[in-house]
Scaffold this motif. Structure first.
Motif, PDB file in Angstrom:
ATOM      1  N   THR A   7       0.570  -1.274   0.251  1.00 30.75           N
ATOM      2  CA  THR A   7      -0.107  -0.011  -0.162  1.00 30.75           C
ATOM      3  C   THR A   7       1.116   1.415  -0.002  1.00 30.75           C
ATOM      4  O   THR A   7       0.809   2.470  -0.928  1.00 30.75           O
ATOM      5  N   ILE A   8       2.174   1.242   0.857  1.00 34.45           N
ATOM      6  CA  ILE A   8       2.561   2.751   0.491  1.00 34.45           C
ATOM      7  C   ILE A   8       2.987   1.955  -0.405  1.00 34.45           C
ATOM      8  O   ILE A   8       3.424   4.196  -1.707  1.00 34.45           O
ATOM      9  N   LEU A   9       4.052   1.507  -0.603  1.00 33.49           N
ATOM     10  CA  LEU A   9       5.023   1.905  -2.301  1.00 33.49           C
ATOM     11  C   LEU A   9       3.582   2.014  -3.347  1.00 33.49           C
ATOM     12  O   LEU A   9       4.171   2.858  -4.474  1.00 33.49           O
ATOM     13  N   ASP A  10       2.089   1.202  -3.339  1.00 33.75           N
ATOM     14  CA  ASP A  10       1.641   1.712  -4.598  1.00 33.75           C
ATOM     15  C   ASP A  10       1.467   3.325  -4.507  1.00 33.75           C
ATOM     16  O   ASP A  10       0.338   3.454  -5.234  1.00 33.75           O
ATOM     17  N   HIS A  11       1.350   4.496  -3.238  1.00 36.08           N
ATOM     18  CA  HIS A  11       0.876   5.598  -3.386  1.00 36.08           C
ATOM     19  C   HIS A  11       1.051   6.125  -4.461  1.00 36.08           C
ATOM     20  O   HIS A  11       1.764   6.299  -5.180  1.00 36.08           O
ATOM     21  N   ARG A  12      -0.317   7.134  -5.184  1.00 35.44           N
ATOM     22  CA  ARG A  12      -0.071   8.236  -6.062  1.00 35.44           C
ATOM     23  C   ARG A  12      -1.038   9.056  -5.673  1.00 35.44           C
ATOM     24  O   ARG A  12      -2.130   9.133  -5.012  1.00 35.44           O
ATOM     25  N   SER A  13      -0.429  10.327  -5.539  1.00 35.58           N
ATOM     26  CA  SER A  13      -1.808  11.576  -5.314  1.00 35.58           C
ATOM     27  C   SER A  13      -2.862  11.363  -6.684  1.00 35.58           C
ATOM     28  O   SER A  13      -3.376  11.043  -7.812  1.00 35.58           O
ATOM     29  N   ILE A  14      -3.962  11.076  -6.228  1.00 37.08           N
ATOM     30  CA  ILE A  14      -5.641  11.827  -6.896  1.00 37.08           C
ATOM     31  C   ILE A  14      -5.755  12.547  -7.209  1.00 37.08           C
ATOM     32  O   ILE A  14      -6.144  13.841  -5.546  1.00 37.08           O
ATOM     33  N   LEU A 116       2.820  14.020  10.659  1.00 35.53           N
ATOM     34  CA  LEU A 116       3.220  11.954  10.628  1.00 35.53           C
ATOM     35  C   LEU A 116       1.958  11.700  10.503  1.00 35.53           C
ATOM     36  O   LEU A 116       1.157  11.023  10.766  1.00 35.53           O
ATOM     37  N   ALA A 117       0.710  12.490  11.600  1.00 34.47           N
ATOM     38  CA  ALA A 117      -0.712  12.179  11.847  1.00 34.47           C
ATOM     39  C   ALA A 117      -1.328  12.326  10.139  1.00 34.47           C
ATOM     40  O   ALA A 117      -2.241  11.004  10.240  1.00 34.47           O
ATOM     41  N   ALA A 118      -0.806  12.942   8.957  1.00 30.70           N
ATOM     42  CA  ALA A 118      -2.268  12.897   8.048  1.00 30.70           C
ATOM     43  C   ALA A 118      -1.095  12.070   7.078  1.00 30.70           C
ATOM     44  O   ALA A 118      -1.876  11.307   6.337  1.00 30.70           O
ATOM     45  N   GLN A 119      -0.054  11.751   7.381  1.00 32.85           N
ATOM     46  CA  GLN A 119       1.183  10.449   6.688  1.00 32.85           C
ATOM     47  C   GLN A 119       0.096   9.374   7.316  1.00 32.85           C
ATOM     48  O   GLN A 119       0.086   8.194   5.799  1.00 32.85           O
ATOM     49  N   ASN A 120      -0.249   8.863   8.141  1.00 34.49           N
ATOM     50  CA  ASN A 120      -1.017   8.213   8.995  1.00 34.49           C
ATOM     51  C   ASN A 120      -2.562   7.668   8.219  1.00 34.49           C
ATOM     52  O   ASN A 120      -2.746   6.761   7.795  1.00 34.49           O
ATOM     53  N   ALA A 121      -3.350   9.034   7.888  1.00 38.45           N
ATOM     54  CA  ALA A 121      -4.800   9.177   8.044  1.00 38.45           C
ATOM     55  C   ALA A 121      -4.500   8.811   6.204  1.00 38.45           C
ATOM     56  O   ALA A 121      -5.607   8.243   5.673  1.00 38.45           O
ATOM     57  N   VAL A 122      -3.317   9.074   5.784  1.00 36.51           N
ATOM     58  CA  VAL A 122      -3.384   8.967   3.797  1.00 36.51           C
ATOM     59  C   VAL A 122      -3.442   7.242   3.332  1.00 36.51           C
ATOM     60  O   VAL A 122      -4.311   6.969   2.644  1.00 36.51           O
ATOM     61  N   LEU A 123      -2.217   6.693   4.370  1.00 35.26           N
ATOM     62  CA  LEU A 123      -1.854   5.214   4.252  1.00 35.26           C
ATOM     63  C   LEU A 123      -3.631   4.630   4.850  1.00 35.26           C
ATOM     64  O   LEU A 123      -4.218   3.591   3.823  1.00 35.26           O
ATOM     65  N   ALA A 124      -4.318   5.145   6.028  1.00 31.12           N
ATOM     66  CA  ALA A 124      -5.188   4.781   6.311  1.00 31.12           C
ATOM     67  C   ALA A 124      -6.394   4.455   5.017  1.00 31.12           C
ATOM     68  O   ALA A 124      -7.025   3.564   4.662  1.00 31.12           O
ATOM     69  N   ALA A 125      -6.965   5.578   4.093  1.00 32.29           N
ATOM     70  CA  ALA A 125      -7.472   6.268   3.311  1.00 32.29           C
ATOM     71  C   ALA A 125      -7.086   4.760   2.178  1.00 32.29           C
ATOM     72  O   ALA A 125      -8.095   3.993   1.748  1.00 32.29           O
TER      73      ALA A 125
END
Length: 249
Positions: A7-14, A116-125
């Motif tokens: 999930t982390i490595l698949d990140h891209r901005s939508i 840090l909180a935001a990155q957790n939020a994005v990863l969760a989403a």
């Protein structure tokens, strides 16, 4: 490779979302995931403002420079550096904490905590099949953003995160070379090798843009950075942050 790393490595901005609101359960899960992030000395110097109201999101989109996806998403989160509650603690205990709360160190703590909180939020989403994009454009007109969100003293909106159901999955932008980012024992300062790596990276990024735009664009990363950094932006920030009770010491 486990699912978390995938999930982390698949990140891209939508930047294109379906017209479908997130559920209350999804919102709560994302916020709770954000809260699970590490926080310096348990200070928890951040807050998150969720925006559902269509008119308010449209105004934020305008303030952020006309970015449509600020208004058109499943939910919009605004991450703030926040020492308001700590100011209340000072009053509860009849202490003068201004020198500490207004220090550069504590401002850094608040910004890092929020990031840090935001990155957790994005990863969760993203783990829930949603997409997200960070919105730094809120800092274009922070005074207006603060008025719209009714933030008190010692609170500074830092960035937004638009979350929703993706309508498209863009190609992933290649990041800087591993060797260019990771240093062992000390900072590698071989400029010749550094510039060579940058030139090789430029070729990769140029190919990415050519493919994405069918040959209409072939920017290099170094060219982008040279243009970006030659154009001063948001130069009011130091004065604004100080006016909100941060970064004075």
């Amino acid at each position: 490779m486990n699912q978390v790393i995938k999930t982390i490595l698949d990140h891209r901005s939508i930047r294109k979302f379906a017209d479908k609101a997130l559920t209350e359960e999804q919102i709560k899960t994302i916020v709770q995931s954000a809260q699970a992030a590490s926080t310096s000395s348990f200070v928890q110097a951040y807050s998150i403002i969720g925006v559902k109201d269509k008119q308010k999101k449209e105004k934020l989109a305008e303030l952020a420079g006309g970015q449509a996806y600020v208004a058109e998403n499943g939910h919009f989160f605004v991450f703030c550096a926040d020492f308001y509650r700590h100011q209340l603690i000072a009053e509860m205990y009849n202490q003068d904490l201004d020198e500490v709360l207004e220090s550069t160190e504590k401002f850094m703590v608040a910004v890092i905590d929020a990031a840090l909180a935001a990155q957790n939020a994005v990863l969760a989403a993203e783990s829930m099949g949603l997409g997200a994009v960070y919105i730094g454009g809120l800092r274009n007109k922070l005074e207006e953003v603060c008025k719209l969100l009714k933030t008190p003293a010692r609170v500074v909106p830092l960035f937004g995160v638009a979350v929703g159901y993706p309508l498209a999955q863009p190609d992933q932008k290649q990041r800087l070379p591993y060797e260019h980012v990771y240093h062992e024992e000390e900072y590698e300062q071989d400029q010749e090798a550094y510039i060579l790596q940058l030139k090789q990276y430029d070729q990769d990024i140029s190919r990415y843009y050519e493919k994405r735009t069918n040959g209409k664009r072939n920017d290099t990363w170094t060219g982008q950075m040279a243009r970006l950094l030659s154009n001063p932006t948001r130069m009011y920030m130091k004065e604004f942050v100080e006016s909100k009770g941060f970064n004075k010491q």
